[in-house]
Design a protein around this motif. Sequence first.
Motif, short mmCIF file in Angstrom:
data_model
loop_
_atom_site.label_atom_id
_atom_site.label_comp_id
_atom_site.label_asym_id
_atom_site.label_seq_id
_atom_site.Cartn_x
_atom_site.Cartn_y
_atom_site.Cartn_z
N VAL A 151 1.50 11.23 7.09
CA VAL A 151 1.17 10.12 6.19
C VAL A 151 2.45 9.66 5.50
O VAL A 151 3.05 10.41 4.72
CB VAL A 151 0.11 10.56 5.15
CG1 VAL A 151 -0.18 9.42 4.18
CG2 VAL A 151 -1.17 11.01 5.85
N ILE A 152 2.87 8.43 5.80
CA ILE A 152 4.17 7.95 5.35
C ILE A 152 4.01 6.94 4.22
O ILE A 152 3.37 5.90 4.39
CB ILE A 152 4.97 7.31 6.51
CG1 ILE A 152 5.09 8.30 7.68
CG2 ILE A 152 6.34 6.87 6.03
CD1 ILE A 152 4.15 8.00 8.83
N ARG A 153 4.61 7.26 3.09
CA ARG A 153 4.59 6.35 1.95
C ARG A 153 5.78 5.40 2.01
O ARG A 153 6.94 5.84 2.03
CB ARG A 153 4.68 7.14 0.64
CG ARG A 153 3.46 7.97 0.33
CD ARG A 153 3.55 8.54 -1.07
NE ARG A 153 3.52 7.49 -2.09
CZ ARG A 153 2.93 7.64 -3.28
NH1 ARG A 153 2.33 8.77 -3.58
NH2 ARG A 153 2.95 6.66 -4.15
N GLY A 154 5.50 4.11 2.04
CA GLY A 154 6.56 3.13 1.91
C GLY A 154 7.01 3.03 0.46
O GLY A 154 6.43 3.66 -0.43
N TYR A 155 8.03 2.22 0.22
CA TYR A 155 8.58 2.10 -1.13
C TYR A 155 7.53 1.66 -2.14
O TYR A 155 7.51 2.11 -3.29
CB TYR A 155 9.74 1.09 -1.13
CG TYR A 155 10.48 0.99 -2.43
CD1 TYR A 155 11.48 1.90 -2.76
CD2 TYR A 155 10.17 -0.02 -3.35
CE1 TYR A 155 12.16 1.80 -3.97
CE2 TYR A 155 10.84 -0.12 -4.56
CZ TYR A 155 11.83 0.80 -4.87
OH TYR A 155 12.49 0.72 -6.07
N ALA A 156 6.60 0.78 -1.70
CA ALA A 156 5.61 0.21 -2.63
C ALA A 156 4.23 0.84 -2.50
O ALA A 156 3.32 0.49 -3.25
CB ALA A 156 5.50 -1.30 -2.40
#
Length: 294
Positions: A151-156
């Motif tokens: 699960v990859i969190r982007g900057y926003a």
Amino acid sequence: MNIAVIGSGTMGNGIAHIFAQYGYPVNLIDVNQEALEKGMQTIAKNLDRQVGKGVLTADQKDTILKGITTFTDLKTGVAEADLIVEAATENLELKLHIFRDLNTYAKKEAILASNTSSISITQIAAVTCRGEKVIGMHFMNPVPLMKLVEVIRGYATSDETTKVVMELSRALDKTPVEVNDYPGFVANRILMPMINEAIYTLFEGVAGVQEIDTVMKLGMSHPMGPLQLADFIGLDVCLAILNVLQQGFGQPKYAPCPLLVNMVTAGKKGIKSGEGFYNYANGTKDAPVASKFL
């Protein structure tokens, strides 16, 4: 929760399969009707295997298949979706095009996830007006069997979006692992250099295909050797990920081996093309191919 999956290839049909298996209504979307039919046939075959192993009953198989509706029109397919998982080819421009359309067609509250294995979630989110709702949901192949979801969190990406995706992954009996948005994330940042080094080992004549794979299987307890795994992933996909890593980090160690580049250029992409480091003409892994590029 209504689910939409974009792309009916290996990853897309696997993602649709697992969501439907756990009772979620799924819209499977592809621009090509023939691809959709092929994807549904693959799902049916994989369900048959589960029935044969006693994991599912024949009635459950029928219910799962009825829970998947196919669409060739993106706008219609995503209109009522609460979660949309993009599983198209690992191509930046294609993914950006899809997410621009999703920004227009999807409900404002819908979560937009990408199954990308290496492309920046932050970059994908930047073409939308809802960066807090964009996240990476990287399933492993084969999706019905593999437990990990990266699960990859982007900057926003918001905490709430991350929480929903983590909980949803667990509801599929998966193990989600939260990671931050850097090239290759965790899985492929570690895996692809190993595969690339195995290809270099072949390219430089250190050992043959079977010998390299045998060393890694017996010596390192890997269930599959790196060259066979590359065939399974798709040599074109491996090349695309290595290019992302090289561009993202600018380090020579990520440069794709010339042998890999030549094989992909020649159309030798692994299982999907019938030939890679091994021959799959008979539908199963056969003897290693003596590459003309060595």
